[in-house]
Write a protein that holds these residues in place. Structure first.
Motif, short mmCIF file in Angstrom:
data_model
loop_
_atom_site.label_atom_id
_atom_site.label_comp_id
_atom_site.label_asym_id
_atom_site.label_seq_id
_atom_site.Cartn_x
_atom_site.Cartn_y
_atom_site.Cartn_z
N ASN A 1 30.57 34.91 31.98
CA ASN A 1 29.25 35.54 31.90
C ASN A 1 29.31 36.95 32.49
O ASN A 1 28.80 37.90 31.90
N ALA A 2 29.96 37.07 33.65
CA ALA A 2 30.05 38.37 34.30
C ALA A 2 31.00 39.30 33.56
O ALA A 2 30.70 40.48 33.33
N ARG A 3 32.18 38.79 33.21
CA ARG A 3 33.16 39.62 32.51
C ARG A 3 32.58 40.18 31.22
O ARG A 3 32.72 41.37 30.91
N ASN A 4 31.91 39.32 30.45
CA ASN A 4 31.40 39.76 29.15
C ASN A 4 30.23 40.71 29.28
O ASN A 4 29.98 41.51 28.38
N ARG A 5 29.48 40.62 30.37
CA ARG A 5 28.43 41.61 30.62
C ARG A 5 29.03 43.00 30.73
O ARG A 5 28.49 43.98 30.19
N PHE B 1 35.18 34.99 23.65
CA PHE B 1 35.43 33.56 23.83
C PHE B 1 34.13 32.77 24.00
O PHE B 1 33.91 31.76 23.32
N LEU B 2 33.24 33.22 24.88
CA LEU B 2 31.99 32.50 25.15
C LEU B 2 31.07 33.41 25.95
O LEU B 2 31.52 34.08 26.88
N PHE B 3 29.81 33.45 25.57
CA PHE B 3 28.72 34.16 26.26
C PHE B 3 28.58 35.63 25.84
O PHE B 3 29.54 36.39 25.83
N HIS B 4 27.34 35.98 25.52
CA HIS B 4 26.87 37.34 25.24
C HIS B 4 27.37 37.92 23.93
O HIS B 4 27.11 39.09 23.64
N GLU B 5 28.03 37.10 23.12
CA GLU B 5 28.46 37.63 21.82
C GLU B 5 27.25 37.93 20.93
O GLU B 5 27.32 38.79 20.04
N GLY B 6 26.13 37.23 21.16
CA GLY B 6 24.94 37.48 20.36
C GLY B 6 24.32 38.83 20.64
O GLY B 6 23.81 39.49 19.72
N ILE B 7 24.34 39.26 21.90
CA ILE B 7 23.81 40.59 22.22
C ILE B 7 24.69 41.65 21.59
O ILE B 7 24.20 42.63 21.02
N ARG C 1 30.75 34.51 44.18
CA ARG C 1 32.13 34.98 44.32
C ARG C 1 32.85 34.99 42.97
O ARG C 1 33.53 35.94 42.61
N VAL C 2 32.66 33.91 42.18
CA VAL C 2 33.30 33.84 40.86
C VAL C 2 32.70 34.89 39.93
O VAL C 2 33.42 35.50 39.13
N SER C 3 31.39 35.12 40.02
CA SER C 3 30.75 36.16 39.20
C SER C 3 31.34 37.53 39.49
O SER C 3 31.62 38.31 38.57
N LEU C 4 31.54 37.84 40.77
CA LEU C 4 32.12 39.14 41.12
C LEU C 4 33.57 39.25 40.66
O LEU C 4 34.03 40.33 40.29
N THR C 5 34.28 38.12 40.65
CA THR C 5 35.64 38.12 40.11
C THR C 5 35.62 38.48 38.62
O THR C 5 36.43 39.27 38.14
N GLY C 6 34.69 37.87 37.87
CA GLY C 6 34.56 38.19 36.46
C GLY C 6 34.15 39.63 36.23
O GLY C 6 34.62 40.28 35.28
N PHE C 7 33.28 40.15 37.10
CA PHE C 7 32.85 41.55 37.00
C PHE C 7 34.05 42.48 37.16
O PHE C 7 34.24 43.41 36.36
N ARG C 8 34.90 42.20 38.15
CA ARG C 8 36.08 43.04 38.35
C ARG C 8 37.05 42.91 37.17
O ARG C 8 37.69 43.89 36.76
N GLU C 9 37.15 41.71 36.62
CA GLU C 9 38.01 41.50 35.46
C GLU C 9 37.54 42.36 34.29
O GLU C 9 38.34 42.97 33.57
N GLY C 10 36.22 42.42 34.09
CA GLY C 10 35.69 43.24 33.01
C GLY C 10 35.95 44.72 33.22
O GLY C 10 36.23 45.46 32.27
N HIS D 1 30.20 25.17 35.62
CA HIS D 1 31.50 25.33 36.24
C HIS D 1 31.81 26.82 36.41
O HIS D 1 31.08 27.70 35.96
N ASP D 2 32.93 27.08 37.08
CA ASP D 2 33.30 28.47 37.37
C ASP D 2 33.50 29.30 36.12
O ASP D 2 33.25 30.52 36.13
N THR D 3 33.97 28.67 35.04
CA THR D 3 34.20 29.42 33.80
C THR D 3 32.92 30.09 33.33
O THR D 3 32.93 31.23 32.84
N PHE D 4 31.79 29.40 33.48
CA PHE D 4 30.51 29.99 33.09
C PHE D 4 30.27 31.29 33.83
O PHE D 4 29.97 32.33 33.23
N TYR D 5 30.39 31.25 35.15
CA TYR D 5 30.07 32.44 35.95
C TYR D 5 31.07 33.57 35.70
O TYR D 5 30.69 34.74 35.61
N ARG D 6 32.35 33.24 35.54
CA ARG D 6 33.35 34.28 35.34
C ARG D 6 33.19 34.96 33.98
O ARG D 6 33.15 36.19 33.89
#
Length: 292
Positions: free
Chosen positions: A216-220, A172-178, A255-264, A209-214
């Motif tokens: 970004n972390a999920r896609n990592r 959807f957004l972030f890290h697709e280039g890597i 906190r939002v980053s860690l939520t995205g990490f767990r989602e991933g 916004h929160d979407t960026f952090y979530r």
């Protein structure tokens, strides 16, 4: 009868949500003014009917916003050309030979899969660190082989893009280039940064916004789980967590980053195709081991 070499054929993909009318008009004007290439352009309306599109340009209307990488995949399927040029709609090309100079890099180097120009702010001509596709980003004028890309403004060899399946649309957004760069390298290709070719783009901050952090972390996490040998995944994710803890000052953002990490970690990363150890060695020799 002419004996000159054939002109490069370039398929250009531009996404729009009709939210940048002035920037979009300028982007399209400078794109269509390019010389020395045979250009095929498509504008993809990501959840909208594209507006302000010149009459000679085709459009694709998507009923919903499918995200940037999938929108680019759809655009790539609707243009012809030996090279694909992915172009943010708030960027613009300050010279009419920009695309021909990028295409010339591929003709000089058969193993090259993507070329990244130097991106600068149009007002103060600064280049943000995130726009320089290497770890040592303090000198944006230094050219060379690179293992990642700034995906908003990049040219990719069409045959290589198709061979690896294009962008990871579900990111959807972030890290697709890597993700795309790693898969291109795993197919034996390389990437090049050519700072002598300049493209202008406003130096905006994506962390709004929160979407960026979530995401970004999920896609990592998805990036590592899709592409790395199993033994390297914990090293990659541990490095990312340490960097996040060091850089993030806001407790809410953390906190939002860690939520995205767990989602991933829960899944959803798509098909897994770990890169070969030979690719790990090539990336490391090129200056960016895939744990960073």
């Amino acid at each position: 009868m002419s004996t000159g070499a054939p002109r490069p054929t370039v398929g250009a993909v531009v996404l729009t949500m009709n939210d940048r009318p002035e920037e979009f008009a300028r982007a399209m004007a400078t794109l269509l003014a390019q010389e020395g290439v045979d250009l095929d352009v498509v504008v993809v309306g990501n959840g909208c009917v594209p507006e302000q599109v010149p009459p000679e340009v085709r459009t694709v209307e998507l009923p919903e916003n499918v995200g940037i990488p999938e929108g680019r995949n759809i655009g790539a399927a609707n243009v012809k050309g030996d090279y694909l040029f992915f172009f943010d709609n708030d960027a613009y090309l300050p010279a009419t030979d920009t695309l021909s100079r990028l295409a010339a890099e591929f003709m000089r180097e058969p193993g090259l899969a993507y070329v990244q120009p130097r991106i600068t702010d149009p007002d103060d001509h600064t280049t943000l660190r995130r726009w320089v596709p290497r770890l040592r980003a303090s000198d944006p004028t230094r050219p060379g082989v690179v293992t990642v890309m700034a995906e908003g403004v990049v040219m990719v060899r069409r045959s290589a893009f198709d061979a690896v399946g294009g962008w990871p649309g579900h990111f959807f957004l972030f890290h697709e280039g890597i993700d795309l760069a790693w898969r291109l390298w795993d197919h034996g290709h390389t990437g090049r940064y050519t700072p002598g070719v300049i493209i202008h783009h406003p130096a905006t901050d994506p962390a709004r916004h929160d979407t960026f952090y979530r995401l970004n972390a999920r896609n990592r996490v998805w990036l590592a789980r899709r592409n790395l040998p199993t033994v390297l995944i914990p090293f990659n994710l541990a490095t990312w967590i340490l960097i996040t803890l060091w850089r993030t000052r806001s407790r809410s953002a953390l906190r939002v980053s860690l939520t995205g990490f767990r989602e991933g970690l829960r899944g959803g990363y798509g098909s897994r195709s770990p890169m070969r150890w030979h690719t790990v060695a090539r990336l490391t020799r090129a200056g960016r081991p895939p744990i960073l």
